[in-house]
Write a protein that holds these residues in place. Structure first.
Motif, mmCIF file in Angstrom:
data_model
loop_
_atom_site.group_PDB
_atom_site.id
_atom_site.type_symbol
_atom_site.label_atom_id
_atom_site.label_comp_id
_atom_site.label_asym_id
_atom_site.label_seq_id
_atom_site.Cartn_x
_atom_site.Cartn_y
_atom_site.Cartn_z
ATOM 1 N N SER A 56 -11.313 -3.425 8.609
ATOM 2 C CA SER A 56 -10.007 -3.956 8.404
ATOM 3 C C SER A 56 -9.694 -3.884 6.753
ATOM 4 C CB SER A 56 -9.785 -5.342 8.585
ATOM 5 O OG SER A 56 -10.235 -5.648 9.991
ATOM 6 N N SER A 57 -9.731 -2.709 6.279
ATOM 7 C CA SER A 57 -9.543 -2.275 4.654
ATOM 8 C C SER A 57 -9.122 -0.758 4.606
ATOM 9 C CB SER A 57 -10.454 -2.855 3.814
ATOM 10 O OG SER A 57 -11.688 -2.100 4.018
ATOM 11 N N VAL A 58 -8.516 -0.533 3.582
ATOM 12 C CA VAL A 58 -8.152 0.725 3.152
ATOM 13 C C VAL A 58 -8.467 1.008 1.658
ATOM 14 C CG1 VAL A 58 -6.436 2.580 3.124
ATOM 15 C CG2 VAL A 58 -6.419 1.180 5.098
ATOM 16 N N GLN A 59 -9.452 1.833 1.414
ATOM 17 C CA GLN A 59 -9.485 1.894 -0.184
ATOM 18 C C GLN A 59 -8.737 3.186 -0.667
ATOM 19 O OE1 GLN A 59 -13.678 3.067 -1.190
ATOM 20 N NE2 GLN A 59 -13.517 1.555 -2.633
ATOM 21 N N VAL A 60 -8.257 2.876 -1.675
ATOM 22 C CA VAL A 60 -7.531 4.082 -2.485
ATOM 23 C C VAL A 60 -8.460 4.300 -3.842
ATOM 24 C CG1 VAL A 60 -5.500 4.913 -3.658
ATOM 25 C CG2 VAL A 60 -5.476 3.465 -1.549
ATOM 26 N N SER A 61 -9.095 5.655 -3.858
ATOM 27 C CA SER A 61 -9.851 5.976 -4.886
ATOM 28 C C SER A 61 -9.167 7.047 -5.788
ATOM 29 C CB SER A 61 -11.168 6.661 -4.484
ATOM 30 O OG SER A 61 -11.874 5.755 -3.643
ATOM 31 N N VAL A 62 -9.026 6.780 -7.063
ATOM 32 C CA VAL A 62 -8.030 7.556 -7.985
ATOM 33 C C VAL A 62 -9.103 7.756 -9.232
ATOM 34 C CG1 VAL A 62 -6.103 7.713 -9.474
ATOM 35 C CG2 VAL A 62 -6.174 6.188 -7.221
ATOM 36 N N TYR A 88 -5.101 11.224 -5.034
ATOM 37 C CA TYR A 88 -6.071 9.932 -4.778
ATOM 38 C C TYR A 88 -6.657 10.414 -3.223
ATOM 39 C CZ TYR A 88 -1.716 9.393 -1.857
ATOM 40 O OH TYR A 88 -0.788 9.621 -0.922
ATOM 41 N N HIS A 89 -7.707 9.525 -3.023
ATOM 42 C CA HIS A 89 -8.302 9.849 -1.790
ATOM 43 C C HIS A 89 -8.546 8.446 -1.075
ATOM 44 C CE1 HIS A 89 -11.589 11.227 1.057
ATOM 45 N NE2 HIS A 89 -12.213 10.126 0.760
ATOM 46 N N LEU A 90 -8.045 8.418 0.354
ATOM 47 C CA LEU A 90 -7.952 7.299 1.130
ATOM 48 C C LEU A 90 -9.279 7.202 2.047
ATOM 49 C CD1 LEU A 90 -4.440 7.237 2.585
ATOM 50 C CD2 LEU A 90 -5.468 6.230 0.884
ATOM 51 N N SER A 91 -9.843 5.834 2.008
ATOM 52 C CA SER A 91 -11.092 5.821 2.944
ATOM 53 C C SER A 91 -11.298 4.280 3.515
ATOM 54 C CB SER A 91 -12.521 6.261 2.192
ATOM 55 O OG SER A 91 -12.628 5.512 1.079
ATOM 56 N N SER A 92 -12.043 4.027 4.190
ATOM 57 C CA SER A 92 -12.410 2.724 4.665
ATOM 58 C C SER A 92 -13.783 2.654 4.592
ATOM 59 C CB SER A 92 -12.200 2.570 6.096
ATOM 60 O OG SER A 92 -12.326 1.272 6.552
ATOM 61 N N VAL A 93 -14.231 1.852 3.684
ATOM 62 C CA VAL A 93 -15.369 1.002 3.530
ATOM 63 C C VAL A 93 -16.117 0.031 4.146
ATOM 64 C CG1 VAL A 93 -15.801 2.634 1.449
ATOM 65 C CG2 VAL A 93 -15.156 0.229 1.229
ATOM 66 N N LEU A 115 0.873 -1.073 0.010
ATOM 67 C CA LEU A 115 -0.034 -0.221 -0.146
ATOM 68 C C LEU A 115 0.923 1.316 0.147
ATOM 69 C CD1 LEU A 115 -2.486 1.824 0.166
ATOM 70 C CD2 LEU A 115 -2.483 1.350 2.549
ATOM 71 N N ALA A 116 1.916 1.210 0.820
ATOM 72 C CA ALA A 116 2.646 2.511 1.044
ATOM 73 C C ALA A 116 3.665 2.688 -0.189
ATOM 74 C CB ALA A 116 3.684 2.480 2.099
ATOM 75 N N HIS A 117 3.838 1.739 -1.029
ATOM 76 C CA HIS A 117 4.590 1.677 -2.254
ATOM 77 C C HIS A 117 3.637 2.185 -3.255
ATOM 78 C CE1 HIS A 117 7.450 0.990 -5.330
ATOM 79 N NE2 HIS A 117 6.798 0.110 -5.890
ATOM 80 N N PHE A 118 2.721 1.847 -3.400
ATOM 81 C CA PHE A 118 1.580 2.123 -4.159
ATOM 82 C C PHE A 118 1.140 3.746 -4.203
ATOM 83 C CE2 PHE A 118 -2.820 2.538 -5.381
ATOM 84 C CZ PHE A 118 -2.815 2.517 -6.819
ATOM 85 N N LEU A 119 1.107 4.168 -3.012
ATOM 86 C CA LEU A 119 0.727 5.298 -2.671
ATOM 87 C C LEU A 119 1.937 6.494 -3.044
ATOM 88 C CD1 LEU A 119 -1.020 5.486 0.671
ATOM 89 C CD2 LEU A 119 -2.001 5.568 -1.495
ATOM 90 N N ASP A 120 3.248 5.850 -2.954
ATOM 91 C CA ASP A 120 4.365 6.830 -3.213
ATOM 92 C C ASP A 120 4.446 6.855 -4.953
ATOM 93 O OD1 ASP A 120 5.258 6.924 -0.670
ATOM 94 O OD2 ASP A 120 6.734 5.124 -0.660
ATOM 95 N N GLN A 121 4.081 5.783 -5.542
ATOM 96 C CA GLN A 121 4.196 5.753 -6.735
ATOM 97 C C GLN A 121 3.085 6.766 -7.470
ATOM 98 O OE1 GLN A 121 3.398 1.589 -7.516
ATOM 99 N NE2 GLN A 121 5.187 1.296 -8.772
ATOM 100 N N LEU A 122 1.845 6.624 -6.838
ATOM 101 C CA LEU A 122 0.680 7.788 -7.114
ATOM 102 C C LEU A 122 1.325 9.315 -6.890
ATOM 103 C CD1 LEU A 122 -2.497 6.125 -5.691
ATOM 104 C CD2 LEU A 122 -1.723 6.395 -8.038
ATOM 105 N N ASP A 123 1.990 9.542 -5.800
ATOM 106 C CA ASP A 123 2.646 10.866 -5.372
ATOM 107 C C ASP A 123 3.549 11.286 -6.367
ATOM 108 O OD1 ASP A 123 1.090 11.170 -3.170
ATOM 109 O OD2 ASP A 123 2.632 10.191 -1.882
ATOM 110 N N GLU A 124 4.448 10.335 -6.921
ATOM 111 C CA GLU A 124 5.536 10.468 -7.913
ATOM 112 C C GLU A 124 4.895 10.974 -9.043
ATOM 113 O OE1 GLU A 124 8.216 7.294 -7.716
ATOM 114 O OE2 GLU A 124 8.697 7.528 -5.792
ATOM 115 N N SER A 125 3.775 10.304 -9.557
ATOM 116 C CA SER A 125 3.251 10.654 -10.902
ATOM 117 C C SER A 125 2.200 11.757 -10.788
ATOM 118 C CB SER A 125 2.460 9.197 -11.287
ATOM 119 O OG SER A 125 3.488 7.942 -11.291
ATOM 120 N N ASP A 126 2.178 12.303 -9.812
ATOM 121 C CA ASP A 126 1.162 13.599 -9.290
ATOM 122 C C ASP A 126 -0.305 13.234 -9.782
ATOM 123 O OD1 ASP A 126 3.283 15.438 -8.516
ATOM 124 O OD2 ASP A 126 3.922 15.718 -10.721
ATOM 125 N N ILE A 127 -0.528 11.920 -9.373
ATOM 126 C CA ILE A 127 -1.904 11.594 -9.422
ATOM 127 C C ILE A 127 -2.592 11.634 -7.966
ATOM 128 C CG2 ILE A 127 -3.476 9.416 -9.848
ATOM 129 C CD1 ILE A 127 -1.253 8.330 -11.679
#
Length: 101
Positions: free
Chosen positions: A29-35, A21-26, A7-19
């Motif tokens: 025991s889970s984290v949702q990344v909306s892009v 995203y929104h984090l939530s929990s639906v 998850l952390a690596h994915f978020l880093d990739q999004l940040d590096e790509s200037d994409i």
């Protein structure tokens, strides 16, 4: 198996790509990344057991005006429509009071 490192690596990739995203929990025991990119909305759900679920929603390119708002309210927020109309009436009354002052 996905981990918090995944998850952390994915978020880093999004940040590096200037994409953006929104984090939530639906779900528990889970984290949702909306892009949203171009005409697609992606939801990545990283679960505590290591699974990752992905859903992709693609726009048909149709953009609605305020009739889309009305349609959504009628189909999904039936009781909210009355409240929405009441709020508009209150706003109109407040504007009239302001004009008189």
């Amino acid at each position: 198996m996905a981990t918090i490192k995944t998850l952390a690596h994915f978020l880093d990739q999004l940040d590096e790509s200037d994409i953006h995203y929104h984090l939530s929990s639906v779900r528990e025991s889970s984290v949702q990344v909306s892009v949203t990119v171009e005409d697609e909305h992606w939801e990545f759900e990283f679960q505590a057991d290591g699974k990752v679920e992905v859903q992709v929603f693609v726009s048909e390119g149709e953009i609605e005006d305020e009739t889309g708002l009305t349609r959504f309210i009628e189909e999904h927020v039936v009781e909210g429509e009355e409240e929405f109309e009441d709020d508009e009436e209150e706003d109109d009354e407040e504007e009239e009071d302001d004009d008189e002052a």
